[in-house]
Design an enzyme around this catalytic site. Structure first.
Site, PDB file in Angstrom:
ATOM      1  N   GLY A  11      31.242  24.881  53.467  1.00 49.97           N
ATOM      2  CA  GLY A  11      30.335  25.406  52.442  1.00 49.97           C
ATOM      3  C   GLY A  11      30.521  24.638  51.141  1.00 49.97           C
ATOM      4  N   ARG A  21      33.920  12.439  41.792  1.00 46.19           N
ATOM      5  CA  ARG A  21      33.962  11.540  40.625  1.00 46.19           C
ATOM      6  C   ARG A  21      35.405  11.119  40.329  1.00 46.19           C
ATOM      7  NH1 ARG A  21      35.325  12.504  35.304  1.00 46.19           N
ATOM      8  NH2 ARG A  21      34.325  11.165  33.744  1.00 46.19           N
ATOM      9  N   ARG A  78      28.223  21.521  58.593  1.00 43.78           N
ATOM     10  CA  ARG A  78      29.211  21.822  59.630  1.00 43.78           C
ATOM     11  C   ARG A  78      29.036  20.735  60.704  1.00 43.78           C
ATOM     12  NH1 ARG A  78      31.044  26.140  56.311  1.00 43.78           N
ATOM     13  NH2 ARG A  78      29.299  27.453  55.858  1.00 43.78           N
ATOM     14  N   CYS A  79      30.092  20.460  61.441  1.00 49.40           N
ATOM     15  CA  CYS A  79      30.023  19.467  62.526  1.00 49.40           C
ATOM     16  C   CYS A  79      30.949  19.989  63.616  1.00 49.40           C
ATOM     17  CB  CYS A  79      30.473  18.106  61.988  1.00 49.40           C
ATOM     18  SG  CYS A  79      30.637  16.843  63.257  1.00 49.40           S
ATOM     19  N   THR A 131      36.430  25.270  47.920  1.00 45.91           N
ATOM     20  CA  THR A 131      35.732  26.423  48.507  1.00 45.91           C
ATOM     21  C   THR A 131      35.721  27.550  47.488  1.00 45.91           C
ATOM     22  OG1 THR A 131      35.871  28.200  50.153  1.00 45.91           O
ATOM     23  CG2 THR A 131      37.912  27.031  49.721  1.00 45.91           C
ATOM     24  N   ASP A 133      35.826  30.556  48.196  1.00 49.54           N
ATOM     25  CA  ASP A 133      36.500  31.743  48.747  1.00 49.54           C
ATOM     26  C   ASP A 133      37.927  31.964  48.234  1.00 49.54           C
ATOM     27  OD1 ASP A 133      34.203  32.048  50.211  1.00 49.54           O
ATOM     28  OD2 ASP A 133      35.013  31.142  52.038  1.00 49.54           O
ATOM     29  N   ASP A 135      40.627  31.196  49.666  1.00 52.13           N
ATOM     30  CA  ASP A 135      41.290  31.832  50.805  1.00 52.13           C
ATOM     31  C   ASP A 135      42.414  30.989  51.409  1.00 52.13           C
ATOM     32  OD1 ASP A 135      39.581  29.877  51.714  1.00 52.13           O
ATOM     33  OD2 ASP A 135      38.712  31.072  53.328  1.00 52.13           O
ATOM     34  N   ARG A 160      24.890  46.404  36.077  1.00 52.35           N
ATOM     35  CA  ARG A 160      25.434  47.584  35.395  1.00 52.35           C
ATOM     36  C   ARG A 160      24.419  48.145  34.383  1.00 52.35           C
ATOM     37  NH1 ARG A 160      30.211  50.155  34.741  1.00 52.35           N
ATOM     38  NH2 ARG A 160      31.716  48.577  35.317  1.00 52.35           N
ATOM     39  N   ARG A 168      22.770  55.502  38.276  1.00 48.88           N
ATOM     40  CA  ARG A 168      22.957  55.262  39.709  1.00 48.88           C
ATOM     41  C   ARG A 168      24.338  54.674  39.990  1.00 48.88           C
ATOM     42  NH1 ARG A 168      17.333  52.021  40.419  1.00 48.88           N
ATOM     43  NH2 ARG A 168      16.039  53.784  41.032  1.00 48.88           N
ATOM     44  N   ARG A 177      34.005  35.291  52.777  1.00 49.10           N
ATOM     45  CA  ARG A 177      34.305  35.269  54.216  1.00 49.10           C
ATOM     46  C   ARG A 177      35.314  36.368  54.551  1.00 49.10           C
ATOM     47  NH1 ARG A 177      33.987  29.894  57.771  1.00 49.10           N
ATOM     48  NH2 ARG A 177      32.929  29.112  55.953  1.00 49.10           N
ATOM     49  N   GLY A 191      35.278  45.465  35.100  1.00 53.35           N
ATOM     50  CA  GLY A 191      35.599  46.881  34.917  1.00 53.35           C
ATOM     51  C   GLY A 191      34.942  47.757  35.975  1.00 53.35           C
ATOM     52  N   ARG A 283      27.285  30.145  45.080  1.00 47.72           N
ATOM     53  CA  ARG A 283      27.708  28.799  45.454  1.00 47.72           C
ATOM     54  C   ARG A 283      27.089  27.729  44.560  1.00 47.72           C
ATOM     55  NH1 ARG A 283      28.157  28.825  51.646  1.00 47.72           N
ATOM     56  NH2 ARG A 283      26.608  27.172  51.588  1.00 47.72           N
TER      57      ARG A 283
HETATM   58  P1  ADP Z   1      35.363  25.246  55.487  1.00 46.27           P
HETATM   59  O1  ADP Z   1      35.929  23.875  55.449  1.00 46.27           O
HETATM   60  O2  ADP Z   1      34.668  25.616  54.194  1.00 46.27           O
HETATM   61  O3  ADP Z   1      36.373  26.281  55.949  1.00 46.27           O
HETATM   62  P2  ADP Z   1      34.122  25.365  58.121  1.00 46.27           P
HETATM   63  O4  ADP Z   1      35.082  26.361  58.666  1.00 46.27           O
HETATM   64  O5  ADP Z   1      32.697  25.513  58.477  1.00 46.27           O
HETATM   65  O6  ADP Z   1      34.163  25.274  56.534  1.00 46.27           O
HETATM   66  O7  ADP Z   1      34.615  23.928  58.621  1.00 46.27           O
HETATM   67  C1  ADP Z   1      33.973  22.747  58.174  1.00 46.27           C
HETATM   68  C2  ADP Z   1      34.019  21.704  59.244  1.00 46.27           C
HETATM   69  O8  ADP Z   1      35.380  21.351  59.539  1.00 46.27           O
HETATM   70  C3  ADP Z   1      33.453  22.102  60.604  1.00 46.27           C
HETATM   71  O9  ADP Z   1      32.056  22.033  60.662  1.00 46.27           O
HETATM   72  C4  ADP Z   1      34.089  21.053  61.507  1.00 46.27           C
HETATM   73  O10 ADP Z   1      33.447  19.813  61.350  1.00 46.27           O
HETATM   74  C5  ADP Z   1      35.501  20.949  60.903  1.00 46.27           C
HETATM   75  N1  ADP Z   1      36.437  21.828  61.625  1.00 46.27           N
HETATM   76  C6  ADP Z   1      36.529  23.170  61.517  1.00 46.27           C
HETATM   77  N2  ADP Z   1      37.487  23.654  62.346  1.00 46.27           N
HETATM   78  C7  ADP Z   1      38.002  22.582  62.988  1.00 46.27           C
HETATM   79  C8  ADP Z   1      39.031  22.413  64.000  1.00 46.27           C
HETATM   80  N3  ADP Z   1      39.705  23.447  64.508  1.00 46.27           N
HETATM   81  N4  ADP Z   1      39.296  21.151  64.421  1.00 46.27           N
HETATM   82  C9  ADP Z   1      38.620  20.091  63.931  1.00 46.27           C
HETATM   83  N5  ADP Z   1      37.640  20.192  62.985  1.00 46.27           N
HETATM   84  C10 ADP Z   1      37.339  21.397  62.533  1.00 46.27           C
HETATM   85  O1  F6P Z   2      33.054  29.457  52.708  1.00 48.24           O
HETATM   86  C1  F6P Z   2      32.109  29.617  51.684  1.00 48.24           C
HETATM   87  C2  F6P Z   2      31.054  30.607  52.095  1.00 48.24           C
HETATM   88  O2  F6P Z   2      30.088  30.677  51.051  1.00 48.24           O
HETATM   89  C3  F6P Z   2      31.564  31.998  52.458  1.00 48.24           C
HETATM   90  O3  F6P Z   2      31.849  32.764  51.304  1.00 48.24           O
HETATM   91  C4  F6P Z   2      30.407  32.510  53.276  1.00 48.24           C
HETATM   92  O4  F6P Z   2      30.823  33.507  54.188  1.00 48.24           O
HETATM   93  C5  F6P Z   2      29.968  31.280  54.033  1.00 48.24           C
HETATM   94  O5  F6P Z   2      30.387  30.157  53.266  1.00 48.24           O
HETATM   95  C6  F6P Z   2      28.481  31.184  54.258  1.00 48.24           C
HETATM   96  O6  F6P Z   2      28.247  30.051  55.024  1.00 48.24           O
HETATM   97  P1  F6P Z   2      26.790  29.415  55.300  1.00 48.24           P
HETATM   98  O7  F6P Z   2      26.512  28.458  54.189  1.00 48.24           O
HETATM   99  O8  F6P Z   2      26.961  28.716  56.600  1.00 48.24           O
HETATM  100  O9  F6P Z   2      25.837  30.552  55.348  1.00 48.24           O
END
Ligand code: ADP
Ligand code: F6P
Length: 349
Positions: A11, A21, A78-79, A131, A133, A135, A160, A168, A177, A191, A283
């Site tokens: 994401g 940069r 994603r890939c 990211t 998140d 996380d 608010r 309400r 996530r 708050g 985002r």
């Molecule tokens: P983020 O990096 O934000 O957590 P994703 O979980 O979608 O987002 O992962 C991004 C990309 O990283 C995936 O589309 C894939 O190309 C690669 N990836 C994710 N998990 C794996 C894995 N277990 N092994 C190799 N590549 C991965």
């Molecule tokens: O990881 C960033 C994030 O925005 C999460 O907070 C959310 O769950 C997810 O990506 C949404 O992913 P997508 O862009 O595939 O809808």
């Protein structure tokens, strides 16, 4: 090292452009050229019909006028095939063919898993946490989190005002996530009366009680910040609640939405309750100064590590200081919420 690559994956997050940069400018200062790969790992696999759509040489001028821009000009995607060993080997082959000797991967835990696979194949990699998140447990903050938090706070302030006028209660659902960090920080900064996160079990009944109690205390509006993943820690018997109220006959128990939770709270508390899902607004947008500074520090640090032939590392921040941990350790997600912040939200609500 004379040439490195850089990519953004997963994401997008505000501050990714500022990170690229910093990587490009720092590499140039250290006599290295930079190849920018487009659409995450797809670019390295060269999946487009034209190579210029997969990668481009990046110069200091390519990253002019980028530090303040949201999104990622390298694009992201994603890939899923990249999880397979044959595609990871193809990536290493392509990188070597281009004369790329090290790769900077900017993204979240999924991106780190992909980078770790390249590292295990012997290719030098450094990861940067990008990211919204927040996380990843090894670093106290990820690039994009501060901007997303400020965007969420801005939206909550607006909600608010209308909630107050209409007396309400409001559910406001934020991203994250499986992590409640955006929700917890938004709730404290705005708050909010209640925060609901995946890391903690909760029930609709408790929330309805809190709304009733708030009304009794004379509150004109009640703000409940929900993390999108919190649905997984719901402990209520939703079917039993819905069977008691005519107004809940259409609630889909299997696919509960924020609006349906609001309807349940309204039925149980007798107080009008609405829901807003903030979604992708979190985002986008120009990165905050904090995110730009973090991006600049981490981007340059990643390049310095590659220059010193240090790889297999993820850069981050601890107690304000730059750190570099092994990717294998850094790619684990955070499972614990910040108890101090949670109890503060409660104490101050
Ligand atoms: P983020 O990096 O934000 O957590 P994703 O979980 O979608 O987002 O992962 C991004 C990309 O990283 C995936 O589309 C894939 O190309 C690669 N990836 C994710 N998990 C794996 C894995 N277990 N092994 C190799 N590549 C991965
Ligand atoms: O990881 C960033 C994030 O925005 C999460 O907070 C959310 O769950 C997810 O990506 C949404 O992913 P997508 O862009 O595939 O809808």
């Amino acid at each position: 090292m004379k040439r490195i690559g850089v990519l953004t994956s997963g994401g997008d997050a505000p501050g990714m452009n500022a990170t690229v940069r910093a990587v490009v400018r720092s590499a140039q200062q250290n006599d290295m050229s930079v190849v920018g790969f487009k659409r995450g790992y797809n670019g390295v696999l060269m999946r487009s019909s034209q190579q210029s759509d997969d990668f481009a040489m990046l110069t200091a001028r390519s990253v002019s006028d980028k530090i303040h821009r949201g999104g990622t000009f390298l694009m992201t995607a994603r890939c899923l095939e990249f999880k397979q060993r044959e595609y990871q080997e193809l990536a290493v082959q392509n990188l070597k063919h281009l004369g790329v000797e090290g790769l900077v991967c900017i993204g979240g835990d999924g991106t780190f898993h992909g980078a770790n696979a390249l590292h295990e194949l012997g290719f030098p990699v450094v990861c940067i946490p990008g990211t919204i998140d927040n996380d990843l447990d090894y670093t106290e903050v990820t690039i994009g989190f501060d901007t997303a938090l400020n965007t969420a706070c801005d939206c909550v302030n607006k909600i608010r005002e209308t909630s107050d006028s209409h007396e309400r209660a409001s559910i406001i659902t934020v991203m994250g996530r499986n992590c409640g960090d955006i929700a917890v920080s938004t709730a404290l900064a705005c708050g909010a009366e209640v925060v609901v996160i995946p890391e903690k079990p909760w029930t609709v009944e408790e929330l309805a009680d809190q709304v009733r109690w708030g009304v009794m205390k004379g509150k004109r509006s009640m703000i409940m910040v929900f993390a999108e993943g919190a649905i997984h820690s719901l402990q209520s018997d939703v079917s039993a609640i819905c069977s008691r109220y005519e107004s809940l006959s259409d609630v889909s128990v299997k696919h509960l939405t924020s609006s349906q939770i609001a309807m349940m709270i309204e039925a149980l508390s007798g107080h009008e309750t609405r829901a807003t899902v903030l979604g992708y607004t979190q985002r986008g947008g120009s990165p905050t100064a904090a995110d730009r500074i973090l991006a600049s520090r981490l981007g340059a640090f990643a390049v310095h590590l590659l220059k010193e032939d240090k790889s297999g590392l993820a850069v981050g921040l601890r107690k304000g200081e730059l750190i570099a941990d092994p990717i294998g350790k850094a790619m684990h997600g955070r499972s614990q919420a910040d108890e101090e912040l949670l109890s503060l939200i409660n104490e101050l609500s």
